[in-house]
Every structure is written in C-alpha cells, then in structure tokens.
Motif scaffolding. Structure first.
Motif, PDB file in Angstrom:
ATOM      1  N   SER A  14       6.636 -10.106   4.256  1.00  0.00           N
ATOM      2  CA  SER A  14       5.685  -9.032   4.004  1.00  0.00           C
ATOM      3  C   SER A  14       6.406  -7.696   3.964  1.00  0.00           C
ATOM      4  CB  SER A  14       4.604  -9.013   5.100  1.00  0.00           C
ATOM      5  OG  SER A  14       5.207  -8.780   6.367  1.00  0.00           O
ATOM      6  N   PHE A  15       5.692  -6.675   3.513  1.00  0.00           N
ATOM      7  CA  PHE A  15       6.180  -5.303   3.525  1.00  0.00           C
ATOM      8  C   PHE A  15       5.283  -4.468   4.455  1.00  0.00           C
ATOM      9  CE2 PHE A  15       7.453  -6.702  -0.812  1.00  0.00           C
ATOM     10  CZ  PHE A  15       8.822  -6.538  -0.670  1.00  0.00           C
ATOM     11  N   ILE A  16       5.780  -3.291   4.816  1.00  0.00           N
ATOM     12  CA  ILE A  16       5.016  -2.353   5.628  1.00  0.00           C
ATOM     13  C   ILE A  16       4.742  -1.106   4.781  1.00  0.00           C
ATOM     14  CG2 ILE A  16       4.955  -0.948   7.712  1.00  0.00           C
ATOM     15  CD1 ILE A  16       4.890  -3.929   8.259  1.00  0.00           C
ATOM     16  N   LEU A  17       3.483  -0.843   4.528  1.00  0.00           N
ATOM     17  CA  LEU A  17       3.079   0.353   3.797  1.00  0.00           C
ATOM     18  C   LEU A  17       2.796   1.465   4.806  1.00  0.00           C
ATOM     19  CD1 LEU A  17       0.623  -1.342   1.265  1.00  0.00           C
ATOM     20  CD2 LEU A  17       2.886  -0.416   0.736  1.00  0.00           C
ATOM     21  N   HIS A  91      -5.088   0.985  10.606  1.00  0.00           N
ATOM     22  CA  HIS A  91      -3.641   0.830  10.810  1.00  0.00           C
ATOM     23  C   HIS A  91      -3.156  -0.549  10.365  1.00  0.00           C
ATOM     24  CE1 HIS A  91      -3.834   4.598  13.002  1.00  0.00           C
ATOM     25  NE2 HIS A  91      -4.774   4.090  13.769  1.00  0.00           N
ATOM     26  N   ASP A  92      -3.753  -1.060   9.310  1.00  0.00           N
ATOM     27  CA  ASP A  92      -3.363  -2.354   8.748  1.00  0.00           C
ATOM     28  C   ASP A  92      -2.264  -2.121   7.710  1.00  0.00           C
ATOM     29  OD1 ASP A  92      -3.187  -4.965   7.937  1.00  0.00           O
ATOM     30  OD2 ASP A  92      -5.058  -4.943   6.777  1.00  0.00           O
ATOM     31  N   HIS A  93      -1.053  -1.869   8.184  1.00  0.00           N
ATOM     32  CA  HIS A  93       0.052  -1.449   7.317  1.00  0.00           C
ATOM     33  C   HIS A  93       0.748  -2.614   6.624  1.00  0.00           C
ATOM     34  CE1 HIS A  93       0.114   2.793   8.649  1.00  0.00           C
ATOM     35  NE2 HIS A  93      -0.285   2.305   9.826  1.00  0.00           N
ATOM     36  N   GLU A  94       0.579  -3.805   7.104  1.00  0.00           N
ATOM     37  CA  GLU A  94       1.328  -4.946   6.559  1.00  0.00           C
ATOM     38  C   GLU A  94       0.643  -5.499   5.308  1.00  0.00           C
ATOM     39  OE1 GLU A  94       3.773  -8.759   8.379  1.00  0.00           O
ATOM     40  OE2 GLU A  94       1.913  -8.115   9.338  1.00  0.00           O
ATOM     41  N   ILE A  95       1.458  -5.809   4.299  1.00  0.00           N
ATOM     42  CA  ILE A  95       0.949  -6.445   3.092  1.00  0.00           C
ATOM     43  C   ILE A  95       1.879  -7.606   2.744  1.00  0.00           C
ATOM     44  CG2 ILE A  95       2.186  -4.815   1.582  1.00  0.00           C
ATOM     45  CD1 ILE A  95      -0.110  -5.185  -0.445  1.00  0.00           C
ATOM     46  N   GLU A  96       1.319  -8.752   2.499  1.00  0.00           N
ATOM     47  CA  GLU A  96       2.095  -9.963   2.206  1.00  0.00           C
ATOM     48  C   GLU A  96       2.885  -9.773   0.907  1.00  0.00           C
ATOM     49  OE1 GLU A  96       3.171 -13.827   0.813  1.00  0.00           O
ATOM     50  OE2 GLU A  96       1.485 -12.773  -0.104  1.00  0.00           O
ATOM     51  N   ILE A 176      10.154  -1.438   4.650  1.00  0.00           N
ATOM     52  CA  ILE A 176       9.190  -0.338   4.759  1.00  0.00           C
ATOM     53  C   ILE A 176       9.062   0.373   3.413  1.00  0.00           C
ATOM     54  CG2 ILE A 176       8.696   1.877   5.857  1.00  0.00           C
ATOM     55  CD1 ILE A 176      10.137   0.842   8.340  1.00  0.00           C
ATOM     56  N   ILE A 177       7.842   0.479   2.911  1.00  0.00           N
ATOM     57  CA  ILE A 177       7.547   1.199   1.675  1.00  0.00           C
ATOM     58  C   ILE A 177       6.841   2.500   2.052  1.00  0.00           C
ATOM     59  CG2 ILE A 177       6.259   1.156  -0.502  1.00  0.00           C
ATOM     60  CD1 ILE A 177       6.527  -1.872  -0.500  1.00  0.00           C
ATOM     61  N   PRO A 178       7.462   3.651   1.824  1.00  0.00           N
ATOM     62  CA  PRO A 178       6.844   4.929   2.218  1.00  0.00           C
ATOM     63  C   PRO A 178       5.758   5.356   1.234  1.00  0.00           C
ATOM     64  CG  PRO A 178       8.940   5.332   1.159  1.00  0.00           C
ATOM     65  CD  PRO A 178       8.788   3.837   1.225  1.00  0.00           C
ATOM     66  N   GLN A 179       4.797   4.478   1.033  1.00  0.00           N
ATOM     67  CA  GLN A 179       3.699   4.712   0.091  1.00  0.00           C
ATOM     68  C   GLN A 179       2.424   4.130   0.672  1.00  0.00           C
ATOM     69  OE1 GLN A 179       3.429   6.132  -3.010  1.00  0.00           O
ATOM     70  NE2 GLN A 179       5.291   5.788  -4.204  1.00  0.00           N
ATOM     71  N   SER A 180       1.323   4.330  -0.052  1.00  0.00           N
ATOM     72  CA  SER A 180       0.046   3.745   0.346  1.00  0.00           C
ATOM     73  C   SER A 180      -0.261   2.466  -0.412  1.00  0.00           C
ATOM     74  CB  SER A 180      -1.086   4.758   0.115  1.00  0.00           C
ATOM     75  OG  SER A 180      -0.839   5.943   0.832  1.00  0.00           O
ATOM     76  N   TYR A 181       0.570   2.138  -1.386  1.00  0.00           N
ATOM     77  CA  TYR A 181       0.386   0.921  -2.182  1.00  0.00           C
ATOM     78  C   TYR A 181       1.724   0.512  -2.772  1.00  0.00           C
ATOM     79  CZ  TYR A 181       0.225   4.461  -5.892  1.00  0.00           C
ATOM     80  OH  TYR A 181       0.522   5.518  -6.708  1.00  0.00           O
TER      81      TYR A 181
END
Length: 319
Positions: A14-17, A91-96, A176-181
């Motif tokens: 997963s990534f962290i947004l 605070h649901d920052h994780e995206i598969e 870590i992706i320094p974005q919202s999407y």
C-alpha cells in the motif's frame, strides 16, 4: 512490506497519502468546503442527466455532449473525493497498491475524456453558428455517439500504458505520497529505476491530448468570432455570443488549474507544495461543480425544466 512478481518488479502492499502537507492541523476544517463542492457536483450533474434524459426537446447534440460531460464529471470527482474526505476526517491515509493504480487510471483517463468532450462541444458550436442550416444534418445522433466513443477510447488507450509501465517497475522502500490522491508523477517519484521513458510518455500524452484539443477549440472559436462579428444584427451577435459564453467559462475552469498543475509538477520547483496540491485538488473539484451550474443557469431550456420540476414537487407537498 514489498511484494515481488514474476516480471522482476516489486511494489509495496500500500501507499500512504499525506493529504495536504503543511495543513495537517487544518485538514479537518478544509474538508468541509471540499465536501460541499462534491455534494454540489453530485446533485448538479445528476439533475442535469435527469433533465436531459426525460425531456425529448433536449435530445440534441449540445445537450447529448453535456450529458456525456456530466457523466465524466461524476466519475472524475467520485474517483478522488470519498478517499480524500476519509483522509481529512478519519485519518485513513493508507491506500492499497492496486486501488492506487485504479485511481491513477480513472483520474488521467477521464481528464482526457473531459478535455475531448470540450473539444467536441466547440466543434458543435462551430457548426451551429457557422453552418446553422446543416447543423442537424452534420451532427446526427450517430455522429455524436461516435465522437463520444472516440473521445472515450482515446482516454482509455492513451492512459492504460501509464498503469502498465508503473506496475512493472521496482519501487523504493519509501511509500509516502505527499498528495491527497494517486496521480502519475507523484507515484513515479517512488520508483527506484530509470523513469525517463515514463516521463517522456507522460509529456507525449499531455501534449497530444491537451495540446490537440486546445488547438481545435482555439481555431473553432476564432472562426466563430469572425462569423459572429460579420452578422448584421447586434441582437443576433449578442445571442450567438451568449450560446458560447457558458462553454468558454467551462473551458477556462478546466484548463487553467490543469495547466498550472502540469507545469508546476515539472518546472515549478520553487512553488510551495501546499499551493501546488491545492490547485491539483481544485482541478478535480471545480469543473465538476461549476459545469452544471454554468450550463443550468445559461441554458434556458434546462433552467425552465428544473424550475418546473421544483414547482411540481412543491405543489405535491402542499397537496
């Protein structure tokens, strides 16, 4: 944790947004206007689709393209906003990983579709104003359907390689992706490999899609302007300009934040990150919100139809 596949690529689970870096303490409150804009986009575009579907007098090229645009706006906003609000509020920052690629695909594919539909609508205005007697014969429902299908296929075929190429590359431990999407350039920065081919292809897609569409729109409106200025009646000129005003507003609402986002991603290294991310969010939120408002207010048939529907419901409630 990294997963390795048979094609020697590896990717994180997963990534962290992050959301909006620099505004972590304000994201909860920032989400409220974003949520309001999303609700307006949903209600406005669904209303637009309902009115066009139920009113046979609106089954004309301009309104058929508008229905396609409303559908595209619904897909584009819904592909990003629910997750974005979950980040800001819960605070649901994780995206598969695969969900991130799907979101990337939908954002870029339907941004291309939206641009192509604005180009098709410019061609519709060109034929309607410059060749009014041939408009219904040239832009038949079949031709409108083929233009819509062509725009859709262009978006799908041009953007699909993004996901294919990224999925075959090895990622760094940083996720870590320094974005919202998830979007192409942000994901590409996490790759531990040579990304020159990906970046070159991204530039090719940007210039071949947006560049081509802007050229066609510009040429169409230059010819429209010459034709309108040549009309003998001032009232006729004003009416012709009025039919194009809403379309020009929609074009500006899409391309100004889109071009700002594209240029700052590649050349604007001195632009504050928070400014870049806010424009990137507005690029996906403002056009879907404004399109139904602009066309609903500027187009008499749609405005009257909505007012009639509201009055009918009010009468039923009183009864």
């Amino acid at each position: 944790m990294m997963l390795t596949s048979g094609n020697s690529s590896s990717h994180p689970v997963s990534f962290i947004l992050l959301g909006i870096p620099g505004l972590e303490n304000s994201q909860f409150w920032v989400a409220f206007p974003f949520c309001a804009m999303y609700v307006v986009a949903l209600v406005g575009n669904i209303t637009l689709l309902h009115v066009i579907r139920t009113d046979p007098t609106l089954h004309e090229p301009m309104y058929l393209f508008l229905a396609m645009l409303a559908t595209t706006d619904l897909v584009l906003s819904t592909s990003t906003q629910p997750k974005m609000l979950a980040i800001f509020w819960f605070h649901d920052h994780e995206i598969e990983y695969h969900a991130c690629l799907v979101q990337l695909f939908f954002i870029h594919a339907f941004s291309s579709v939206e641009s192509g539909l604005l180009m098709a609508m410019a061609l519709d205005r060109y034929v309607a104003i410059c060749f009014p007697l041939h408009h219904s014969g040239v832009l038949t429902p079949s031709v409108v359907g083929k233009l819509g299908a062509g725009v859709m296929m262009r978006g799908l075929l041009w953007v699909s390689p993004f996901c294919f190429m990224v999925s075959r590359m090895r990622f760094c431990p940083n996720r870590i992706i320094p974005q919202s999407y998830c979007e192409h350039m942000a994901v590409l920065k996490l790759v531990c490999a040579d990304t020159r081919v990906n970046r070159a292809y991204g530039l090719f897609v940007a210039f071949s899609v947006v560049g081509f569409d802007i050229i066609v729109i510009s040429v169409s409106y230059v010819i429209i302007l010459r034709t309108v200025l040549g009309l003998p009646s001032g009232e006729a000129r004003l009416k012709a300009f009025g039919t194009c005003a809403s379309h020009i507003c929609v074009i500006l609402a899409l391309y100004i934040p889109a071009l700002f986002t594209f240029l700052t991603h590649r050349f604007g290294h001195n632009v504050p990150q928070v400014v870049h991310i806010m424009f990137a969010i507005l690029y996906l939120l403002v056009p879907p919100m404004l399109n139904p408002i602009i066309y609903g207010v500027r187009t008499k048939q749609i405005r009257d139809r909505v007012i009639q529907g509201c009055c009918r419901k009010d009468s039923q409630l009183k009864a």
